[in-house]
Design an enzyme around this catalytic site. Structure first.
Site, PDB file in Angstrom:
ATOM      1  N   LYS A  90     -12.602  52.355  38.047  1.00  0.00           N
ATOM      2  CA  LYS A  90     -12.175  51.585  36.873  1.00  0.00           C
ATOM      3  C   LYS A  90     -12.113  50.109  37.241  1.00  0.00           C
ATOM      4  O   LYS A  90     -11.458  49.716  38.202  1.00  0.00           O
ATOM      5  CB  LYS A  90     -10.783  52.055  36.480  1.00  0.00           C
ATOM      6  CG  LYS A  90     -10.642  52.452  35.057  1.00  0.00           C
ATOM      7  CD  LYS A  90      -9.339  53.168  34.915  1.00  0.00           C
ATOM      8  CE  LYS A  90      -8.754  52.948  33.564  1.00  0.00           C
ATOM      9  NZ  LYS A  90      -7.405  53.486  33.494  1.00  0.00           N
TER      10      LYS A  90
HETATM   11  C1  E4P Z   1      -6.527  54.200  30.555  1.00  0.00           C
HETATM   12  O1  E4P Z   1      -7.643  53.920  30.855  1.00  0.00           O
HETATM   13  C2  E4P Z   1      -5.443  53.229  30.592  1.00  0.00           C
HETATM   14  O2  E4P Z   1      -5.122  52.940  31.902  1.00  0.00           O
HETATM   15  C3  E4P Z   1      -4.277  53.747  29.906  1.00  0.00           C
HETATM   16  O3  E4P Z   1      -4.609  54.475  28.783  1.00  0.00           O
HETATM   17  C4  E4P Z   1      -3.231  52.718  29.681  1.00  0.00           C
HETATM   18  O4  E4P Z   1      -2.254  53.314  28.974  1.00  0.00           O
HETATM   19  P1  E4P Z   1      -0.729  53.152  29.196  1.00  0.00           P
HETATM   20  O5  E4P Z   1      -0.312  51.893  28.547  1.00  0.00           O
HETATM   21  O6  E4P Z   1      -0.190  54.342  28.529  1.00  0.00           O
HETATM   22  O7  E4P Z   1      -0.502  53.138  30.684  1.00  0.00           O
END
Ligand code: E4P
Length: 228
Positions: A94
């Site tokens: 990522k």
């Molecule tokens: C996914 O790719 C993200 O990291 C995630 O959905 C962020 O979400 P959060 O705000 O629930 O951590």
């Protein structure tokens, strides 16, 4: 539609896989912190769990691992991504949707390391992910809707653009930070490939008060049925 779990906690991953049959996992630095483990231990533990379940292979159960958010050159991101990619073939790396992130993702995809362009908040950013051949793009839904935006059009636009240019299904759209069953449905109706959400959201999406009420009605009937 695929469901990914947004978590780095092994007990949650295991529960969501056994109960809801989740198709993959997304982590981020916040989820790793909440696991209470060091970064390296947390991701190695996830890699070991994948092995135990016989889920090795990126097509089977992809897990997104985010690079150190402090890295701000493509060279540094590529170096760190290469290290994580060696730990499990299920790992997709990522990378933030910055200029240097886009460069790093393009270089990594050319090396055969799968990427997920994250922190995407506009359809134009999602085009870069597709042009680079990233396996995933992560438009954030919850963060925008928490700030009063309606994301239906946002996801529909990304889906339409991807369909217009043959990217649809190649770069898979992960609607990220999903916070409610309604958001899951909006993303599904728009044609997103995947949603990623925390365990509580899947539990609440699966639950319906009428199902519980109906079960009560049928239990009463069962108990009051004439016995032989
Ligand atoms: C996914 O790719 C993200 O990291 C995630 O959905 C962020 O979400 P959060 O705000 O629930 O951590």
């Amino acid at each position: 539609m695929k469901f990914f779990l947004d978590s780095a906690k092994l007990d949650e991953i295991d529960y969501a896989y056994r109960t809801f049959g989740i198709d993959g996992v997304t982590t981020n630095p916040k989820h790793i912190m909440l696991s209470g483990k060091s970064f390296e231990t947390a991701i190695r533990d996830i890699a070991a769990w994948i092995k135990e379940q016989g889920l090795e292979g990126i097509d089977k159960f992809p897990v997104s691992i985010e690079v150190n958010p402090h890295l701000d050159t493509a060279d540094d991101i590529v170096k760190e991504a290469e290290h994580y990619a060696k730990l499990s073939e299920n790992f997709a790396i990522k990378i933030p949707a910055t200029e240097y992130g886009v460069e790093a993702a393009r270089r990594l995809e050319r090396e055969g390391i799968r990427t997920n362009l994250t922190l995407v908040f506009a359809p134009a950013q999602a085009i870069f992910a597709a042009k680079n051949g990233s396996l995933f793009v992560s438009p954030f839904i919850g963060w925008k809707e928490d700030n009063g935006e309606d994301c239906k059009q946002y996801i529909e636009d990304i889906v339409s653009i991807y369909k217009n240019y043959g990217y649809y299904g190649k770069t898979q759209i992960i609607c990220a930070a999903v916070r409610s069953p309604k958001q899951i449905v909006d993303c599904a109706v728009a044609g997103a490939d995947i949603v990623t959400a925390g365990l509580a959201i899947y539990k609440s999406a699966q639950h319906h008060a009428y199902t519980t009420q109906g079960l009560g009605t049928f239990c009463d009937a069962w108990d009051n049925t004439k016995k032989d």
